[in-house]
Design a protein around this motif. Structure first.
Motif, PDB file in Angstrom:
ATOM      1  N   TRP A 133      51.565  -7.282   9.470  1.00 16.67           N
ATOM      2  CA  TRP A 133      52.111  -7.125   8.440  1.00 16.67           C
ATOM      3  C   TRP A 133      53.399  -7.529   9.069  1.00 16.67           C
ATOM      4  O   TRP A 133      54.298  -8.399   7.569  1.00 16.67           O
ATOM      5  N   GLN A 134      53.572  -7.868  10.119  1.00 18.87           N
ATOM      6  CA  GLN A 134      54.595  -8.673  10.561  1.00 18.87           C
ATOM      7  C   GLN A 134      55.211 -10.002  10.025  1.00 18.87           C
ATOM      8  O   GLN A 134      56.171 -10.456   9.210  1.00 18.87           O
ATOM      9  N   LEU A 135      54.020 -10.621  10.419  1.00 19.97           N
ATOM     10  CA  LEU A 135      52.827 -11.847   9.966  1.00 19.97           C
ATOM     11  C   LEU A 135      53.600 -12.367   8.285  1.00 19.97           C
ATOM     12  O   LEU A 135      54.037 -12.983   8.001  1.00 19.97           O
ATOM     13  N   VAL A 136      53.494 -10.813   7.383  1.00 13.49           N
ATOM     14  CA  VAL A 136      53.442 -11.169   6.015  1.00 13.49           C
ATOM     15  C   VAL A 136      54.341 -11.043   5.549  1.00 13.49           C
ATOM     16  O   VAL A 136      54.490 -11.846   4.830  1.00 13.49           O
ATOM     17  N   ASP A 137      55.059 -10.428   6.406  1.00 13.36           N
ATOM     18  CA  ASP A 137      56.584 -10.026   5.893  1.00 13.36           C
ATOM     19  C   ASP A 137      57.453 -11.480   6.192  1.00 13.36           C
ATOM     20  O   ASP A 137      57.557 -12.117   5.464  1.00 13.36           O
ATOM     21  N   GLU A 138      57.164 -12.261   7.800  1.00  9.93           N
ATOM     22  CA  GLU A 138      57.766 -13.311   7.934  1.00  9.93           C
ATOM     23  C   GLU A 138      57.578 -14.419   6.756  1.00  9.93           C
ATOM     24  O   GLU A 138      58.204 -15.446   6.983  1.00  9.93           O
ATOM     25  N   ALA A 139      56.646 -13.690   6.360  1.00 11.28           N
ATOM     26  CA  ALA A 139      55.714 -15.819   5.414  1.00 11.28           C
ATOM     27  C   ALA A 139      56.965 -14.920   3.974  1.00 11.28           C
ATOM     28  O   ALA A 139      56.537 -16.297   2.982  1.00 11.28           O
ATOM     29  N   ALA A 144      48.738  -7.039  -9.503  1.00 11.19           N
ATOM     30  CA  ALA A 144      48.646  -6.760  -7.770  1.00 11.19           C
ATOM     31  C   ALA A 144      49.910  -6.775  -7.040  1.00 11.19           C
ATOM     32  O   ALA A 144      50.490  -8.239  -8.002  1.00 11.19           O
ATOM     33  N   GLN A 145      50.199  -6.484  -5.840  1.00 11.42           N
ATOM     34  CA  GLN A 145      51.467  -6.311  -5.381  1.00 11.42           C
ATOM     35  C   GLN A 145      51.767  -6.446  -3.833  1.00 11.42           C
ATOM     36  O   GLN A 145      50.594  -5.592  -3.352  1.00 11.42           O
ATOM     37  N   VAL A 146      51.959  -6.551  -3.081  1.00 14.80           N
ATOM     38  CA  VAL A 146      51.959  -7.223  -1.967  1.00 14.80           C
ATOM     39  C   VAL A 146      53.599  -5.447  -1.421  1.00 14.80           C
ATOM     40  O   VAL A 146      54.024  -6.013  -2.144  1.00 14.80           O
ATOM     41  N   SER A 147      52.943  -4.546  -0.971  1.00 14.66           N
ATOM     42  CA  SER A 147      53.817  -2.988  -1.038  1.00 14.66           C
ATOM     43  C   SER A 147      55.000  -3.738  -0.183  1.00 14.66           C
ATOM     44  O   SER A 147      55.346  -4.166   0.575  1.00 14.66           O
ATOM     45  N   GLU A 148      55.865  -3.308  -1.011  1.00 15.27           N
ATOM     46  CA  GLU A 148      57.596  -2.697  -0.365  1.00 15.27           C
ATOM     47  C   GLU A 148      57.470  -2.826   1.381  1.00 15.27           C
ATOM     48  O   GLU A 148      58.576  -2.559   1.509  1.00 15.27           O
ATOM     49  N   LYS A 149      56.239  -1.493   0.493  1.00 10.74           N
ATOM     50  CA  LYS A 149      56.977  -0.310   2.313  1.00 10.74           C
ATOM     51  C   LYS A 149      56.198  -0.516   3.996  1.00 10.74           C
ATOM     52  O   LYS A 149      56.669  -0.407   4.216  1.00 10.74           O
ATOM     53  N   HIS A 150      54.792  -1.272   3.089  1.00 15.86           N
ATOM     54  CA  HIS A 150      54.244  -1.799   4.507  1.00 15.86           C
ATOM     55  C   HIS A 150      53.741  -3.380   3.383  1.00 15.86           C
ATOM     56  O   HIS A 150      52.432  -2.899   2.987  1.00 15.86           O
ATOM     57  N   THR A 151      53.799  -4.024   4.174  1.00 16.29           N
ATOM     58  CA  THR A 151      53.408  -5.084   3.647  1.00 16.29           C
ATOM     59  C   THR A 151      51.585  -5.381   3.950  1.00 16.29           C
ATOM     60  O   THR A 151      51.350  -6.702   3.744  1.00 16.29           O
ATOM     61  N   ASN A 152      51.381  -5.354   4.937  1.00 19.74           N
ATOM     62  CA  ASN A 152      50.495  -4.727   5.192  1.00 19.74           C
ATOM     63  C   ASN A 152      48.782  -4.434   4.242  1.00 19.74           C
ATOM     64  O   ASN A 152      47.665  -3.387   4.343  1.00 19.74           O
ATOM     65  N   PHE A 153      50.240  -4.392   3.009  1.00 21.03           N
ATOM     66  CA  PHE A 153      48.591  -2.928   2.053  1.00 21.03           C
ATOM     67  C   PHE A 153      48.996  -3.322   0.263  1.00 21.03           C
ATOM     68  O   PHE A 153      50.902  -4.681   0.091  1.00 21.03           O
ATOM     69  N   LEU A 178      45.632 -12.147  -4.499  1.00 20.62           N
ATOM     70  CA  LEU A 178      46.912 -12.109  -3.945  1.00 20.62           C
ATOM     71  C   LEU A 178      46.481 -12.112  -2.223  1.00 20.62           C
ATOM     72  O   LEU A 178      47.294 -12.690  -1.934  1.00 20.62           O
ATOM     73  N   GLY A 179      45.627 -11.767  -1.989  1.00 18.03           N
ATOM     74  CA  GLY A 179      45.173 -11.728  -1.207  1.00 18.03           C
ATOM     75  C   GLY A 179      45.408 -13.015  -0.415  1.00 18.03           C
ATOM     76  O   GLY A 179      45.718 -13.390   0.735  1.00 18.03           O
ATOM     77  N   GLU A 180      44.147 -13.763  -1.354  1.00 13.85           N
ATOM     78  CA  GLU A 180      44.309 -15.215  -0.108  1.00 13.85           C
ATOM     79  C   GLU A 180      45.428 -15.823  -0.481  1.00 13.85           C
ATOM     80  O   GLU A 180      45.675 -16.278   0.200  1.00 13.85           O
ATOM     81  N   GLU A 181      46.324 -16.065  -1.587  1.00 16.05           N
ATOM     82  CA  GLU A 181      47.480 -16.931  -1.677  1.00 16.05           C
ATOM     83  C   GLU A 181      48.870 -16.160  -0.029  1.00 16.05           C
ATOM     84  O   GLU A 181      48.985 -16.601   0.737  1.00 16.05           O
ATOM     85  N   VAL A 182      48.790 -14.330   0.331  1.00 17.39           N
ATOM     86  CA  VAL A 182      48.712 -14.221   1.025  1.00 17.39           C
ATOM     87  C   VAL A 182      48.689 -14.846   2.953  1.00 17.39           C
ATOM     88  O   VAL A 182      49.675 -15.149   3.652  1.00 17.39           O
ATOM     89  N   ARG A 183      47.350 -15.213   2.548  1.00 17.68           N
ATOM     90  CA  ARG A 183      46.940 -15.709   3.454  1.00 17.68           C
ATOM     91  C   ARG A 183      47.423 -16.779   3.977  1.00 17.68           C
ATOM     92  O   ARG A 183      47.735 -17.321   5.165  1.00 17.68           O
ATOM     93  N   ARG A 184      47.254 -17.902   2.839  1.00 15.36           N
ATOM     94  CA  ARG A 184      47.398 -19.338   2.650  1.00 15.36           C
ATOM     95  C   ARG A 184      49.625 -19.269   3.350  1.00 15.36           C
ATOM     96  O   ARG A 184      49.367 -20.263   3.753  1.00 15.36           O
ATOM     97  N   ARG A 185      50.353 -18.598   2.835  1.00 13.87           N
ATOM     98  CA  ARG A 185      51.404 -18.190   3.702  1.00 13.87           C
ATOM     99  C   ARG A 185      51.413 -18.357   4.288  1.00 13.87           C
ATOM    100  O   ARG A 185      52.716 -18.340   4.976  1.00 13.87           O
TER     101      ARG A 185
END
Length: 315
Positions: A233-239, A249-258, A273-280
């Motif tokens: 979640w921290q890596l996703v947030d920092e990206a 679809a949306q990355v949760s604002e409450k918990h970014t690993n959801f 969306l998950g693949e875009e998160v992985r890319r970032r």
């Protein structure tokens, strides 16, 4: 999905063709199962698989909480364990025998009533025993491998076997259970405890989940595995992905690993969306996030992958 003309074996349970899977998974999105089989009991499942054409794929489905069913559907047979597999019984002072379709809430509550501690963490995992065993499910510092003694499995061949803990080759969120095998039971062992203290721990876990996770949304639980030494979640947030949207679809604002289905997301939206998160995350930190959510089935025939993005095919 085009259904095969193969004649399937007779069953005592329920066998449905072209069965929608979206209503059965937490994301409430996705295609159909070519065949959905809900066996009456373990013998029904064993007999069916023994007589089923070995070329036909088989997949087990629990509560569908950690799963993306792709929009093109799932070929072959999806096995869903219903009420006959949801029983939990006490074996001895510290052990429970649990059906593969039993929920984590039922297992932990039965353990509490029996004065068995150490299984409270199952209260926090939205799945069934079969899924816990296959994926070494865990939360709050505990994993299935910490409590499992053995499991009953129906192999793809229809053979019924009992597998001890050391035969499962557990690593983080992974086992070496063969493809097409269905976990129909498991024996979990805890330690003696006081029911009131066990309930207090379950309440603490429930409150922590409610505070930190989007439990009332259409979601699939934890999306990515925690890399060694990092929190996903921290890596996703920092990206910069908190609240990121793609289609419905949306990355949760409450918990970014959801990831969330805001209402009309396709499974393609969610996976892209998950693949875009992985890319970032890779671009930001150099770390490759691994999917924890299982993705099954085939893409919609009107779409194709191009790099990290899902594009509409040009006619």
């Amino acid at each position: 999905m085009t259904l095969a003309t193969t004649s399937l074996p007779a069953v005592r349970g329920s066998l449905k063709a072209d069965a929608p899977l979206g209503p059965l998974v937490w994301f409430k999105a996705g295609g159909v199962a070519q065949w959905l089989f809900e066996p009456k009991d373990a013998d029904d499942l064993s007999d069916f698989l023994a007589r089923l054409d070995p070329a036909i794929p088989v997949m087990a489905l629990g509560l569908g909480s950690n799963l993306i069913v792709r929009d093109g559907g799932v070929p072959g047979v999806v096995v869903r364990l219903g009420k006959p597999f949801a029983r939990v019984e006490q074996v001895d002072a510290t052990s429970l025998r649990c059906g593969g379709g039993a929920s984590g809430i039922l297992v932990s509550s039965t353990a509490r009533d029996a004065g068995i501690a150490g299984l409270e963490f199952l209260r926090s995992i939205p799945g069934t025993v079969g899924g816990f065993v296959r994926m070494n499910g865990g939360a709050y510092g505990r994993e299935t491998c910490d409590i499992l003694l053995e499991c009953g499995v129906v192999l793809r061949s229809g053979e019924r076997v009992t597998m001890p803990l050391d035969a499962l080759g557990y690593t983080y969120r992974h086992s070496i259970l063969p493809e097409g095998a269905v976990v129909v039971s498991a024996v979990f062992r805890g330690v003696p405890g006081e029911p009131a203290a066990i309930q207090a721990e379950m309440d603490r876990i429930a409150a922590a989940r409610e505070e930190s996770q989007p439990l009332r949304s259409k979601t699939g639980g934890s999306t990515f595995k925690n890399p060694d030494g990092h929190k996903a979640w921290q890596l996703v947030d920092e990206a910069g992905c908190r609240g990121l949207r793609l289609g419905g679809a949306q990355v949760s604002e409450k918990h970014t690993n959801f990831l969330l289905n805001l209402g009309d997301a396709t499974s393609a939206d969610i996976e892209a969306l998950g693949e875009e998160v992985r890319r970032r995350v890779k671009a930001k930190s150099g770390i490759d996030l691994e999917w924890e959510i299982q993705r099954v089935g085939v893409q919609s025939p009107s779409r194709k992958w191009e790099g990290d993005y899902l594009k509409e095919q040009k006619s």
